[in-house]
Design a protein around this motif. Structure first.
Motif: not given
Ligand SMILES: Cc1cc2nc3c(=O)[nH]c(=O)nc-3n(C[C@H](O)[C@H](O)[C@H](O)COP(=O)(O)OP(=O)(O)OC[C@H]3O[C@@H](n4cnc5c(N)ncnc54)[C@H](O)[C@@H]3O)c2cc1C
Length: 390
Positions: A155-181
């Motif tokens: 499977v090659l998953s290009a399901d974007g920034n929020l990536s549900p597949v990344r969450n479903m498969s428990n792949i770890n990541f660092i998430d940092h909010d830049l407080d910009h829009t």
């Protein structure tokens, strides 16, 4: 055992109908490595792309897409960028990066997508979301919202920034909010060179300007949430025009609102996502699911293009020697190939974000002294690497 009607088996399954998913599918089809009935694409997007954003594709990636993968871009569909100017508050003059060969090209995302021609005869397409995934030694299993079960070697998953597949498969990541829009849209302009891209660092925001014609520019505006939240009815067009017109008055360049069809803004919160190991058994992340960076250097999609190139190299090398291309050693190799550029670009764009998110005049003065000196030193090379891709 006989497979049920709602169960199908493939060699490779690509998830996502964004730019990365469509590019990956295009490269897989063009490679002729797999039979048509062995490729699957899970694409829930509508046929006509509504992505009116603009992408900067660096020279190296553009050259490879055209020459190695024979993707045909019409010359009137893109503009070449030969000069990049970096402007800062209270500057004496901008830092100017010129490149005779060209830094890259600017192309609208919907046009870019329509240049990638994929026919439904080339592979099997499912228009339903992935809702769960599991695996065993030989296959990865995907369950779709419509009840289909996909069994696939990779499977090659290009399901974007929020990536549900990344969450479903428990792949770890660092998430940092830049407080910009991030606000992206178009402005009319005069005296703006249509082969120059600009990045402007202001006190409360950064603005990237990419030319789309002699009289229209696309802007990517990264605005501090504190400024945004101060006003109840924030008038984006008035606010950005005011900032740009005041900054560029000494250069005799003007900006104002465009006609109706280009008026719709795209507005997103900006979070950096860093995924150290973008793979799990028989699954690899590509595109924004594998890395989300600040758009200030226009490199997000460039990293995604490189993911697709590296993945193709890994699959090609594995199949050449009869190796199972979904094996963990192949995915480890993919991760190694993508790591250095992803780390470098994530690091540099985040550092630049914090350096320029300065709050006081002293820091700003020091930045201007620094930019003036960079003009004469090898540090200028870092900006060139960022822009051109190597
Ligand atoms: C304002 C802005 C300007 C930018 N400018 C540049 C630039 O100049 N140059 C550059 O290189 N990059 C740029 N970028 C970055 C670039 O746009 C992104 O990197 C790129 O669009 C990411 O594409 P993607 O296909 O990986 O993800 P996305 O476009 O987010 O696509 C994700 C896809 O996955 C699908 N999906 C999600 N969940 C599921 C599910 N459960 N099942 C099935 N499908 C699913 C979605 O429907 C979608 O089709 C910019 C980004 C922004 C925000």
């Amino acid at each position: 055992m006989k497979k049920k009607d709602n169960e199908k088996q493939f060699d490779v399954t690509v998830i996502g109908g964004g730019l990365t998913g469509k590019l990956m599918v295009t490269l897989l089809i063009k490679s002729n490595i797999f039979k048509k009935n062995k490729l699957c694409w899970i694409n829930t997007e509508k046929k006509i792309s509504k992505d009116k954003r603009v992408s900067f594709i660096n020279f190296k990636n553009f050259f490879k897409l055209e020459n190695d993968y024979k993707i045909n871009f019409l010359t009137n569909h893109y503009l070449k960028i030969n000069k990049i100017q970096i402007h800062n508050t209270d500057e004496i003059k901008p830092l100017c990066l010129e490149d005779e060969v060209g830094h890259g090209v600017v192309i609208r995302n919907d046009i870019l997508k329509s240049s990638l021609i994929v026919s439904e005869d080339d592979l099997t397409v499912y228009k339903s979301k992935v809702i769960s995934t599991s695996y065993d030694e030989f296959l990865r299993y995907l369950i779709l919202e419509n009840g289909m079960k996909i069994n696939t070697s990779l499977v090659l998953s290009a399901d974007g920034n929020l990536s549900p597949v990344r969450n479903m498969s428990n792949i770890n990541f660092i998430d940092h909010d830049l407080d910009h829009t991030i606000i992206s849209g178009y402005l009319n302009t005069n005296n703006f060179d249509s082969n120059t891209a600009k990045q402007i660092f202001l006190k409360d925001s950064f603005i990237g300007l990419l030319p789309v014609s002699k009289t229209v520019v696309n802007f990517v505006w990264s605005l501090d949430n504190q400024t945004l939240n101060k006003k109840v009815n924030f008038e984006y067009y008035d606010e950005i025009s005011e900032r740009l017109n005041s900054f560029f008055s000494k250069y005799n360049v003007n900006f104002n609102q465009t006609e109706l069809q280009n008026k719709k803004l795209q507005i997103y919160p900006i979070n950096i996502k860093y995924v150290q190991n973008p793979f799990k058994k028989r699954l690899a992340l590509i595109g924004d699911s594998a890395h989300s960076i600040h758009p200030l250097a226009g490199q997000g999609f460039n990293l995604s293009i490189e993911d697709c190139f590296h993945m193709m190299d890994c699959i090609r090398n594995a199949t050449k020697i009869g190796k199972d291309f979904g094996e963990i050693s192949v995915l480890t190799e993919y991760s190694k190939l993508t790591r250095s550029r992803t780390n470098f670009i994530t690091f540099i764009t985040t550092i630049l974000f914090y350096v320029f998110k300065k709050k006081n005049n002293f820091v700003n003065k020091m930045i201007n002294v620094g930019l003036k000196n960079i003009e004469k030193t090898s540090l200028k090379g870092i900006f060139k690497i960022l822009a051109r891709g190597y």
